[in-house]
Design an enzyme around this catalytic site. Structure first.
Site, PDB file in Angstrom:
ATOM      1  N   HIS A 243      19.325  73.999  35.419  1.00 23.11           N
ATOM      2  CA  HIS A 243      17.876  73.771  35.519  1.00 23.11           C
ATOM      3  C   HIS A 243      17.120  75.053  35.207  1.00 23.11           C
ATOM      4  CE1 HIS A 243      18.308  69.985  38.288  1.00 23.11           C
ATOM      5  NE2 HIS A 243      18.778  69.811  37.064  1.00 23.11           N
ATOM      6  N   TYR A 252      25.594  73.122  41.138  1.00 28.24           N
ATOM      7  CA  TYR A 252      26.223  72.790  39.857  1.00 28.24           C
ATOM      8  C   TYR A 252      27.414  73.713  39.558  1.00 28.24           C
ATOM      9  CZ  TYR A 252      22.128  69.882  38.964  1.00 28.24           C
ATOM     10  OH  TYR A 252      21.155  68.925  39.040  1.00 28.24           O
ATOM     11  N   ARG A 306      19.692  74.200  46.130  1.00 25.18           N
ATOM     12  CA  ARG A 306      18.825  73.378  46.979  1.00 25.18           C
ATOM     13  C   ARG A 306      19.603  72.646  48.069  1.00 25.18           C
ATOM     14  NH1 ARG A 306      19.186  70.012  42.127  1.00 25.18           N
ATOM     15  NH2 ARG A 306      20.076  67.967  42.665  1.00 25.18           N
TER      16      ARG A 306
END
Length: 718
Positions: A243, A252, A306
């Site tokens: 991202h 990720y 996150r």
């Protein structure tokens, strides 16, 4: 059942059973290769071409090596309803993050693994087989869809594929056809871990369909992501981005490692196996990247992206350790290196990840990290209603752990405008919900320097009308935290938070050199130090400190909407420095002392360990014995350290005095400079240096391109 080979003599081929011969010929023509045949109890044959046999065997073995837990299966069978659904799943749920409906496919997979595993009490249980088909049909007939593309293209196919392989010899053509419709949603596209996820689904789908060319294409697409990426993926400092330019080690980046190892296992010893240099790259990503963020079997909160979920730091550590165990069996010539990583306290040192504005300092008995952001680097994100309070998570969050429990599940109770290490305006408005594309600060002078042992992180902070020059000097077993130039026109007060963690035991406070136990400090000018939970907080200049130890209410629902709004309570330790309203050029200094004691704090207060300069133009720390020094030059200038050191451009310097040399480490946090001139008092031998009037002048060539921001180190002989 043992299948005996079929031998055809010339007489048989000429005189008997021509129908069988034609069928065998069609098999060979269709597959293009010899067939590996498996026969089920139902007599249904499962054949794979010879070039896919080992691949297929690896896939089956991979899933049959999953841990067996018959108690879990008993519970699944108990909650399975007559129509093939589970009573524990709300099939109307549309939550984007952690979509619980796909647990159905996970449950079917678990049943299939136990049904096919000889060590399970459910091995070849006909009733279990019946229920697997019933549950599988329920999903295939309904084709449940979430509001998140990831579930349709990645999540569901990934969970469905193991069941299709394990149950292949029992599946009807109708089941297979419906399943292929779901699997076909995965296409090789995108980049980074999303591409790896999608390509892995294509890889296994191609195996299931016996499409050797597609297998080869998918394997190559996966291995193509084992490289230093220009965009998302593994970066030149061995951090991981997704991202945009955003640190994603634990989100990720951890999935990337897991899937690469899974695919490595699948295609090992096959025509599609990983090339040697790709295996080396995977090893380097572990040893130079991932291993830096696991300590004491806990994954760093600052590296988790996150995903600030319940028990998540322990779960991520378990996942990383599972990867290491797998690599030990695959990359056998480097078993010792993986063993060292598994002992998560083995790695000692300091590392600055210059592509991610992230710094780690670790010793056997403590772990410290700083997460920053800039115009180059995204600080954090809130996606799928996760990390919804994390607006400041990239603003210099500095976390110190001595046992791994201080921040374990603390997130429901955090004041998110008082994150450890940050300097923040304490306004009364709700925190904005950020997206993955929009969170960068206006800082351009953000970065760090390191020599492998010690380091300095710096953040010239500029966000939402607040400016502050913040630095962290990580020297052996201490961290010196400095702030200067704290300025804003906001009518709300500004606070620098030193720590916010669970309350563990008593709190000792030295006020005007008098030690007492307390739970609260109001405004005071006489605080020398605070000691709590093995961490000492030393204030060299007796600062106005605010301490509170309160029972606070909190809810996981305020962190991520996947959780129910259940109210919890905990005792929270909070230590802050207050700068008042509309501060102009305010500053702070404090020193973190891991594994401290009362006697140690008394001694350090009497014998200050460092000489500190803290101004808008320059922040510096020098050890009292003169062996180590660090300087942040926010502009060209002169430092009095070591008799005088000057630079012609902003930079960060770190110096270590040896008996016969001076070791100089330097970096450019702006990532824009090509060289810096440094003048040192004294005569030092260095190629290209000049000596005049008692000073040595050096021209330092700085790393460029993908290495911009990396530390350059020089040994200057006396």
């Amino acid at each position: 059942m043992t299948i005996k080979p079929i031998y055809l003599t010339r007489r048989i081929m000429i005189n008997k059973n021509k129908v069988i011969i034609k069928l065998l010929g069609l098999c060979v023509m269709f597959l293009g290769l010899s067939c590996n045949t498996f026969v089920s109890d139902k007599g249904i044959n499962v054949r794979y071409p010879s070039d896919l046999e080992e691949f297929h065997k690896n896939v089956i073995n991979y899933y049959l090596n999953y841990e067996i837990n018959d108690d879990v299966i008993n519970l699944l069978l108990e909650n399975l309803q007559e129509d093939g659904s589970w009573s524990t799943i709300d099939y109307s749920n549309k939550v984007r993050g952690g979509w619980p409906v796909k647990n159905h496919v996970q449950h079917v997979q678990s049943l299939a693994i136990h049904y096919k595993n000889k060590t399970s009490s459910f091995y070849k249980d006909k009733d279990v087989s019946h229920k697997i088909h019933k549950a599988l049909n329920y999903w295939l007939d309904n084709d449940f869809l979430s509001t998140n593309w990831h579930d349709q293209h990645i999540g569901v196919p990934e969970l469905l594929l193991p069941t299709l392989f394990l149950m292949e010899n029992e599946l009807s053509k109708q089941q297979q056809d419906k399943a292929i419709v779901l699997l076909n949603r995965a296409k090789i596209k995108m980049s980074g871990q999303n591409k790896v996820w999608l390509s892995t689904n294509v890889l296994l789908r191609s195996l299931l369909l016996r499409k050797q060319d597609s297998v080869s294409i998918a394997s190559k697409a996966i291995q193509d992501e084992l490289k230093i990426a220009n965009g998302v993926g593994v970066k030149s400092d061995w951090s991981y981005h997704e991202h945009g330019a955003q640190l994603q080690f634990g989100n990720y980046g951890l999935s990337y490692l897991e899937d690469m190892i899974k695919c490595y296992t699948f295609v090992n010893n096959t025509p599609f196996q990983f090339e040697d240099h790709k295996i080396e790259f995977l090893r380097e990503y572990i040893l130079k990247g991932q291993q830096w963020v696991i300590w004491n079997n806990t994954y760093d909160v600052n590296a988790s992206g996150r995903q600030l979920f319940e028990n998540e730091q322990e779960k991520k550590a378990v996942r990383l350790k599972r990867c290491l165990e797998q690599m030990k069996t695959l990359d056998t010539t480097h078993t010792k290196a993986y063993e060292d990583v598994l002992n998560t306290k083995t790695l000692l040192g300091n590392k600055h990840f210059w592509k991610s504005d992230f710094h780690v300092h670790r010793r056997q008995d403590f772990y410290f990290s700083v997460k920053m952001s800039s115009k180059r680097v995204v600080g954090t994100e809130s996606v799928n209603q996760e990390n919804i309070q994390g607006y400041y998570m990239g603003d210099g969050v500095a976390l110190l752990s001595t046992h791994g429990e201080a921040y374990r599940n603390v997130f429901p109770f955090w004041d998110w405008k008082k994150l450890p290490g940050t300097t923040i305006i304490q306004d009364t408005s709700a925190l904005p919900i950020i997206k993955f594309s929009g969170f960068k600060t206006n800082g351009t002078f953000v970065g760090g320097v390191c020599d492998g042992k010690n380091g300095i992180a710096v953040m010239n902070y500029n966000r939402d009308g607040l400016a502050a020059k913040k630095s962290w000097f990580m020297i052996n077993d201490k961290v010196v935290c400095l702030g200067s130039g704290i300025t804003t026109n906001s009518a709300f007060p500004v606070t620098t938070t030193i720590n916010q963690s669970f309350l563990k035991g008593s709190v000792l406070v030295s006020e005007n050199n008098s030690v007492k136990k307390t739970s609260r400090i109001g405004a005071s000018q006489e605080i020398n130090w605070v000691l709590h939970d093995q961490i000492g907080y030393l204030f060299p200049n007796q600062r106005q400190v605010k301490l509170s130890t309160q029972i606070l209410e909190g809810s996981w629902n305020n962190v991520a909407k996947r959780y129910r709004p259940v109210i919890l309570t905990e005792n929270i330790f909070k230590l802050c420095l207050e700068h008042g309203k509309q501060p102009k050029n305010e500053k702070y200094e404090y020193i973190l002392i891991p594994n401290a004691s009362e006697d140690a704090m008394i001694h350090l207060n009497k014998n200050k360990p460092f000489k500190i300069v803290n101004s808008e133009a320059q922040q510096s720390v020098e050890s009292n014995d003169g062996t180590w020094a660090g300087i942040v030059f926010y502009s060209e200038g002169l430092s009095e350290i070591y008799g005088g050191i000057s630079v012609n451009k902003p930079c960060v310097l770190m110096l270590e005095r040896k008996q016969d040399a001076l070791v100089l480490s330097v970096s450019d946090p702006s990532h824009k400079l090509t060289e810096i001139e440094v003048n040192l008092k004294g005569h030092y031998a260095f190629e290209g240096s000049t000596y005049s009037k008692g000073q040595t002048q050096l021209t330092i060539q700085l790393p460029q391109g993908d290495q911009a921001g990396k530390s350059a180190q020089y040994r200057l002989s006396k």
